[in-house]
Scaffold this active site. Structure first.
Site, short mmCIF file in Angstrom:
data_model
loop_
_atom_site.label_atom_id
_atom_site.label_comp_id
_atom_site.label_asym_id
_atom_site.label_seq_id
_atom_site.Cartn_x
_atom_site.Cartn_y
_atom_site.Cartn_z
CD GLU A 64 -2.91 5.50 6.83
OE1 GLU A 64 -2.92 5.53 5.60
OE2 GLU A 64 -1.98 4.97 7.49
CB SER A 92 5.23 -2.06 12.00
OG SER A 92 4.86 -0.72 12.26
N GLY A 124 2.84 -1.10 4.31
CA GLY A 124 2.96 0.31 3.96
C GLY A 124 4.42 0.69 3.76
N GLY A 125 5.05 1.17 4.81
CA GLY A 125 6.43 1.68 4.76
C GLY A 125 7.41 0.79 4.01
N GLY A 138 2.59 2.04 10.83
CA GLY A 138 3.58 3.11 10.68
C GLY A 138 4.33 3.45 11.94
CG ASN A 162 -1.72 1.21 1.43
OD1 ASN A 162 -1.83 2.03 0.53
ND2 ASN A 162 -2.31 1.36 2.62
CD1 TRP A 163 3.72 1.02 -2.64
CD2 TRP A 163 3.69 1.98 -4.66
NE1 TRP A 163 4.48 0.24 -3.48
CE2 TRP A 163 4.48 0.80 -4.73
CE3 TRP A 163 3.53 2.74 -5.83
CZ2 TRP A 163 5.10 0.37 -5.91
CZ3 TRP A 163 4.16 2.31 -7.00
CH2 TRP A 163 4.93 1.15 -7.03
CE LYS A 164 -0.11 3.23 4.78
NZ LYS A 164 -0.04 3.35 6.22
CD GLU A 194 -3.49 -2.53 7.41
OE1 GLU A 194 -2.38 -2.75 6.94
OE2 GLU A 194 -4.12 -1.50 7.16
CG HIS A 254 -5.80 2.00 5.35
ND1 HIS A 254 -5.35 2.92 6.28
CD2 HIS A 254 -4.79 1.12 5.18
CE1 HIS A 254 -4.11 2.59 6.64
NE2 HIS A 254 -3.75 1.51 5.99
P1 PGA Z 1 2.90 0.13 7.68
O1 PGA Z 1 1.44 0.40 7.04
O2 PGA Z 1 3.41 -1.16 7.06
O3 PGA Z 1 3.71 1.32 7.29
O4 PGA Z 1 2.71 -0.01 9.15
C1 PGA Z 1 0.52 -0.64 6.86
C2 PGA Z 1 -0.77 -0.12 6.29
O5 PGA Z 1 -1.20 0.98 6.68
O6 PGA Z 1 -1.40 -0.78 5.46
#
Ligand code: PGA
Length: 264
Positions: A106, A222, A243-244, A182, A10-12, A176, A104
């Site tokens: 967010e 993470s 994500g990251g 993150g 997930n590149w956000k 999640e 998600h």
């Molecule tokens: P993260 O993000 O791997 O940076 O914790 C995961 C996500 O939000 O899907």
């Protein structure tokens, strides 16, 4: 029942078109060393403006046995119309997507997405022939007050309401925990597996045991090359939403490689 693992990036809201292209090509050159059957299902969710470009590279690397699938990070449930700033399932499909991430944390937090909206999105995605990746997860406050399981069960029941067992079976859920996203602080893999088993139980209640056996449930929060092997060795964790660590070809490819060792 053996479920094919999914490694999803997930590149956000990151990467310009040229940067997306370079990263996607870095992933493509790694996965091209393997056949689609050797690999987990690899899904990448770039920003909308990079979808066309990335889809063209994905197709180029093996439409005969897809090694890389592309996802939208969100969609609207209506097919078109006066919804400024939104994107429909058909538009995502047209841009080469086969998956869509919905719900998600967010989006729930910053854009006030409700369970009801997420349910409408899931239905629209399935009706359009794409696969929803439905996110759920508890906050730190909820975990500390002991409501994790009931909160997540209610998110899942609401997201899957009115969806046929057959469609539930092909959907994907991502557990999640919000406090793990993150933060560099991954959820203990035993505990993640326990929550995912609980989610599978809820899926069984609402859609039957066959759907619960088939649905792929990922862990996210993470995930890194150093955590993936242990996570993938658990009975009910079918993959990861990352994500990251998906923003660098080196770490994402290492995650794919380690997943193949443990779970494909
Ligand atoms: P993260 O993000 O791997 O940076 O914790 C995961 C996500 O939000 O899907």
């Amino acid at each position: 029942m053996s479920r094919k693992p999914i490694i999803a990036g997930n590149w956000k809201m990151n990467l310009l078109q040229s940067e997306s292209k370079a990263l996607f090509e870095g992933i493509k050159s790694f996965v091209s060393n393997y056949s689609a059957t050797q690999l987990p299902t690899v899904v990448i969710a770039p920003v909308f403006t990079s979808l066309n470009q990335v889809s063209a590279i994905a197709c180029d690397c093996g439409c005969e046995g897809t090694r890389l699938s592309v996802a939208g990070q969100n969609c609207h449930w209506e097919s078109s119309g006066a919804y400024t700033g939104e994107i429909s399932v058909e538009m995502l499909k047209d841009a080469g997507c086969s998956y869509v991430i919905i719900g998600h944390s967010e989006r729930r937090q910053y854009f006030s997405e409700s369970d009801e909206m997420i349910n409408k999105k899931a239905k629209a995605i399935l009706a359009g022939g794409l696969i929803p990746i439905i996110c759920c997860g508890e906050s730190l406050e909820q975990r500390e007050s002991g409501v994790t399981d009931s909160w997540i069960a209610s998110q899942i029941r609401a997201a899957l309401a009115g969806i046929s067992s057959e469609d539930v079976a092909k959907s994907v859920i991502a557990y999640e925990p919000i406090w793990a996203i993150g933060t560099g602080k991954s959820c203990d893999s035993e505990e993640a597996n326990r929550v995912i088993k609980m989610i599978r139980g809820v899926v069984s209640e609402v859609a039957g045991s066959q759907a619960a056996d088939s649905i792929r449930i990922l862990y996210g929060g993470s995930v890194k090359p150093s955590t993936i092997e242990e996570q993938m060795s658990k009975s009910d964790i079918d993959g990861a939403l990352i994500g990251g660590a998906s923003l660098k070809a080196e770490s994402f490819n290492e995650i794919i490689e380690k997943t193949m060792k443990v779970a494909v």
